[in-house]
Motif scaffolding. Structure first.
Motif, PDB file in Angstrom:
ATOM      1  N   ILE A   1      19.823 -33.428 -12.574  1.00 27.38           N
ATOM      2  CA  ILE A   1      20.593 -34.663 -12.690  1.00 27.38           C
ATOM      3  C   ILE A   1      20.859 -35.150 -11.271  1.00 27.38           C
ATOM      4  O   ILE A   1      21.163 -34.346 -10.381  1.00 27.38           O
ATOM      5  CB  ILE A   1      21.944 -34.438 -13.404  1.00 27.38           C
ATOM      6  N   VAL A   2      20.744 -36.448 -11.031  1.00 32.61           N
ATOM      7  CA  VAL A   2      20.962 -36.957  -9.674  1.00 32.61           C
ATOM      8  C   VAL A   2      22.075 -38.003  -9.674  1.00 32.61           C
ATOM      9  O   VAL A   2      22.373 -38.625 -10.695  1.00 32.61           O
ATOM     10  CB  VAL A   2      19.678 -37.563  -9.068  1.00 32.61           C
ATOM     11  N   SER A   3      22.694 -38.159  -8.516  1.00 33.38           N
ATOM     12  CA  SER A   3      23.652 -39.250  -8.351  1.00 33.38           C
ATOM     13  C   SER A   3      22.957 -40.420  -7.677  1.00 33.38           C
ATOM     14  O   SER A   3      21.924 -40.253  -7.023  1.00 33.38           O
ATOM     15  CB  SER A   3      24.854 -38.794  -7.506  1.00 33.38           C
ATOM     16  N   GLY A   4      23.541 -41.597  -7.823  1.00 32.45           N
ATOM     17  CA  GLY A   4      22.946 -42.778  -7.207  1.00 32.45           C
ATOM     18  C   GLY A   4      22.090 -43.526  -8.198  1.00 32.45           C
ATOM     19  O   GLY A   4      22.563 -44.034  -9.206  1.00 32.45           O
ATOM     20  N   LYS A   5      20.794 -43.553  -7.948  1.00 33.96           N
ATOM     21  CA  LYS A   5      19.847 -44.285  -8.808  1.00 33.96           C
ATOM     22  C   LYS A   5      18.491 -43.642  -8.650  1.00 33.96           C
ATOM     23  O   LYS A   5      18.060 -43.337  -7.542  1.00 33.96           O
ATOM     24  CB  LYS A   5      19.787 -45.756  -8.367  1.00 33.96           C
ATOM     25  N   ASN A   6      17.813 -43.383  -9.765  1.00 34.55           N
ATOM     26  CA  ASN A   6      16.498 -42.765  -9.695  1.00 34.55           C
ATOM     27  C   ASN A   6      15.722 -43.131 -10.954  1.00 34.55           C
ATOM     28  O   ASN A   6      16.269 -43.084 -12.057  1.00 34.55           O
ATOM     29  CB  ASN A   6      16.613 -41.243  -9.562  1.00 34.55           C
ATOM     30  N   ASP A   7      14.464 -43.511 -10.786  1.00 32.92           N
ATOM     31  CA  ASP A   7      13.657 -43.958 -11.912  1.00 32.92           C
ATOM     32  C   ASP A   7      13.071 -42.811 -12.730  1.00 32.92           C
ATOM     33  O   ASP A   7      12.631 -43.018 -13.864  1.00 32.92           O
ATOM     34  CB  ASP A   7      12.508 -44.847 -11.420  1.00 32.92           C
ATOM     35  N   LYS A   8      13.057 -41.587 -12.188  1.00 31.37           N
ATOM     36  CA  LYS A   8      12.382 -40.480 -12.866  1.00 31.37           C
ATOM     37  C   LYS A   8      13.321 -39.424 -13.428  1.00 31.37           C
ATOM     38  O   LYS A   8      12.886 -38.540 -14.153  1.00 31.37           O
ATOM     39  CB  LYS A   8      11.388 -39.817 -11.904  1.00 31.37           C
ATOM     40  N   PHE A   9      14.589 -39.496 -13.076  1.00 35.84           N
ATOM     41  CA  PHE A   9      15.525 -38.471 -13.516  1.00 35.84           C
ATOM     42  C   PHE A   9      16.790 -39.116 -14.075  1.00 35.84           C
ATOM     43  O   PHE A   9      17.138 -40.240 -13.719  1.00 35.84           O
ATOM     44  CB  PHE A   9      15.913 -37.552 -12.342  1.00 35.84           C
ATOM     45  N   THR A  10      17.460 -38.389 -14.949  1.00 36.39           N
ATOM     46  CA  THR A  10      18.764 -38.857 -15.407  1.00 36.39           C
ATOM     47  C   THR A  10      19.698 -38.947 -14.203  1.00 36.39           C
ATOM     48  O   THR A  10      19.783 -38.024 -13.403  1.00 36.39           O
ATOM     49  CB  THR A  10      19.355 -37.880 -16.438  1.00 36.39           C
ATOM     50  N   TYR A  11      20.398 -40.078 -14.082  1.00 37.18           N
ATOM     51  CA  TYR A  11      21.274 -40.247 -12.933  1.00 37.18           C
ATOM     52  C   TYR A  11      22.649 -40.747 -13.362  1.00 37.18           C
ATOM     53  O   TYR A  11      22.826 -41.289 -14.449  1.00 37.18           O
ATOM     54  CB  TYR A  11      20.661 -41.212 -11.912  1.00 37.18           C
ATOM     55  N   VAL A  12      23.613 -40.535 -12.476  1.00 41.30           N
ATOM     56  CA  VAL A  12      24.967 -41.057 -12.647  1.00 41.30           C
ATOM     57  C   VAL A  12      25.326 -41.777 -11.359  1.00 41.30           C
ATOM     58  O   VAL A  12      25.198 -41.204 -10.267  1.00 41.30           O
ATOM     59  CB  VAL A  12      25.986 -39.937 -12.915  1.00 41.30           C
ATOM     60  N   GLY A  13      25.749 -43.018 -11.470  1.00 38.47           N
ATOM     61  CA  GLY A  13      26.064 -43.748 -10.250  1.00 38.47           C
ATOM     62  C   GLY A  13      26.899 -44.980 -10.518  1.00 38.47           C
ATOM     63  O   GLY A  13      27.335 -45.246 -11.643  1.00 38.47           O
ATOM     64  N   THR A  14      27.116 -45.725  -9.474  1.00 38.90           N
ATOM     65  CA  THR A  14      27.883 -46.969  -9.533  1.00 38.90           C
ATOM     66  C   THR A  14      26.973 -48.123  -9.944  1.00 38.90           C
ATOM     67  O   THR A  14      25.790 -48.136  -9.618  1.00 38.90           O
ATOM     68  CB  THR A  14      28.490 -47.256  -8.146  1.00 38.90           C
ATOM     69  N   ASP A  15      27.545 -49.085 -10.640  1.00 38.49           N
ATOM     70  CA  ASP A  15      26.813 -50.310 -10.964  1.00 38.49           C
ATOM     71  C   ASP A  15      26.800 -51.200  -9.716  1.00 38.49           C
ATOM     72  O   ASP A  15      27.594 -52.126  -9.579  1.00 38.49           O
ATOM     73  CB  ASP A  15      27.485 -51.022 -12.136  1.00 38.49           C
ATOM     74  N   HIS A  16      25.881 -50.887  -8.792  1.00 35.86           N
ATOM     75  CA  HIS A  16      25.821 -51.601  -7.518  1.00 35.86           C
ATOM     76  C   HIS A  16      25.434 -53.067  -7.691  1.00 35.86           C
ATOM     77  O   HIS A  16      25.868 -53.914  -6.898  1.00 35.86           O
ATOM     78  CB  HIS A  16      24.823 -50.905  -6.577  1.00 35.86           C
ATOM     79  N   GLU A  17      24.634 -53.354  -8.701  1.00 38.73           N
ATOM     80  CA  GLU A  17      24.228 -54.742  -8.914  1.00 38.73           C
ATOM     81  C   GLU A  17      25.439 -55.614  -9.225  1.00 38.73           C
ATOM     82  O   GLU A  17      25.643 -56.669  -8.613  1.00 38.73           O
ATOM     83  CB  GLU A  17      23.206 -54.827 -10.046  1.00 38.73           C
TER      84      GLU A  17
END
Length: 330
Positions: free
Chosen positions: A147-163
């Motif tokens: 699991i990754v933080s931030g943003k990643n196209d290949k893995f489940t991620y948790v992050g902020t809605d930066h957009e």
């Protein structure tokens, strides 16, 4: 003090292999009756107490997770990254998992791939992974969920809605009467910056203001770079009247330049950071910032990993943002 025996101690005292001891504890087949009785006798004589690792053997788990930090590349490691890590540890403890911290992906590749292959860790959390990291694909091929933080196209991620965060910031400046707004980023290859650019661009469209690519400035990696940017444009009389900066800490460079050159803020230039860290209220003028809930990011990273380890389907999660308005904007 009574000695606490390990499984390897038990194996040595019973004159059997470590694997045999684990089979006995797990009540697996394939162990001779007399061997099993001998191991059980040693367990009783040593008053062996089951620990997390021994318990994990019966569930095919070690109850350990690896957390790959970016703390050594973070210019302000006591802040953002530490908040996330502290909350990962708290949530992991709630789930009966222990956390082992690795400084960066280079250290992971050099020192931990072997132990991952041997099954010493149930899963892995990676903070702010660069996009499409091949090393993480290798980890998942070993059967270790990532699991990754931030943003990643290949893995489940948790992050902020930066957009949405960037949109809120730019839209607020437009509604405050600003028209010349620039977005200041550090490394443009980080996938979260793509999100910021999308939101920034959308605010121009919604406010019917022509967008020009030169409004996005990249490779301003720290507060010194931002200070020099503001200093240069102030001296050249080309300073935009609105700045959205990729982190609160980089935005400190703008605040420093504003104070050094006595630039009227927010009248001549308004400044917005990202993060809403405690430092925002410790500077003058106090910094308007896009809220990022780093505590919740840490908690949800663990929750997503635990679900994945249980065989449940997991999806990426973006935490909503809001703009916290202070004295650096009108």
């Amino acid at each position: 003090m009574e000695k606490k025996y390990t499984l390897r101690d038990i194996a040595q005292l019973a004159n059997v292999s470590f694997k045999t001891v684990s089979r006995v504890i797990n009540n697996e087949t394939g162990v001779r009756k007399e061997t099993k009785e001998k191991v059980l006798r040693v367990l009783k004589e040593t008053n062996y107490t089951m620990n997390y690792y021994a318990k994990g053997l019966s569930q095919n788990k070690t109850f350990q997770i690896l957390v790959v930090s970016d703390i050594d590349r973070d210019n302000y490691p006591v802040q953002r990254t530490s908040i996330i890590i502290n909350n990962i540890i708290k949530e992991a403890n709630n789930e009966k998992y222990k956390v082992v911290l690795v400084n960066n992906l280079d250290e992971l590749e050099s020192n931990y791939m072997g132990v991952l292959e041997k099954g010493y860790y149930d899963g892995m959390i990676v903070l702010n992974s660069p996009r499409n990291n091949a090393l993480l694909e290798e980890v998942e091929k070993l059967g270790v969920p990532v699991i990754v933080s931030g943003k990643n196209d290949k893995f489940t991620y948790v992050g902020t809605d930066h957009e949405t965060g960037a949109y809120l910031a730019a839209n607020y400046l437009f509604k405050s009467g600003m028209s010349d707004i620039h977005l200041l980023l550090d490394n443009p290859n980080w996938p979260t910056h793509d999100e910021k650019i999308k939101g920034f661009h959308k605010a121009f469209l919604d406010n019917h203001i022509p967008f020009e690519p030169n409004r996005i400035i990249t490779d301003l990696s720290n507060s010194t770079d931002v200070f020099q940017y503001v200093e240069k444009h102030f001296k050249n009389d080309t300073l935009p009247n609105g700045l959205i900066i990729s982190s609160d800490f980089s935005a400190l460079g703008a605040i420093k330049a504003i104070n050094k050159y006595q630039i009227p803020c927010p009248d001549k230039v308004s400044v917005i950071g990202f993060g809403n860290m405690p430092i925002c209220t410790e500077v003058f003028p106090e910094l308007t910032s896009v809220e990022q809930d780093f505590e919740r990011i840490g908690q949800i990273l663990v929750q997503k990993l635990v679900k994945k380890l249980a065989g449940e389907q997991t999806t990426s999660y973006k935490i909503k943002t809001e703009l916290v308005v202070r004295k650096s904007t009108l």
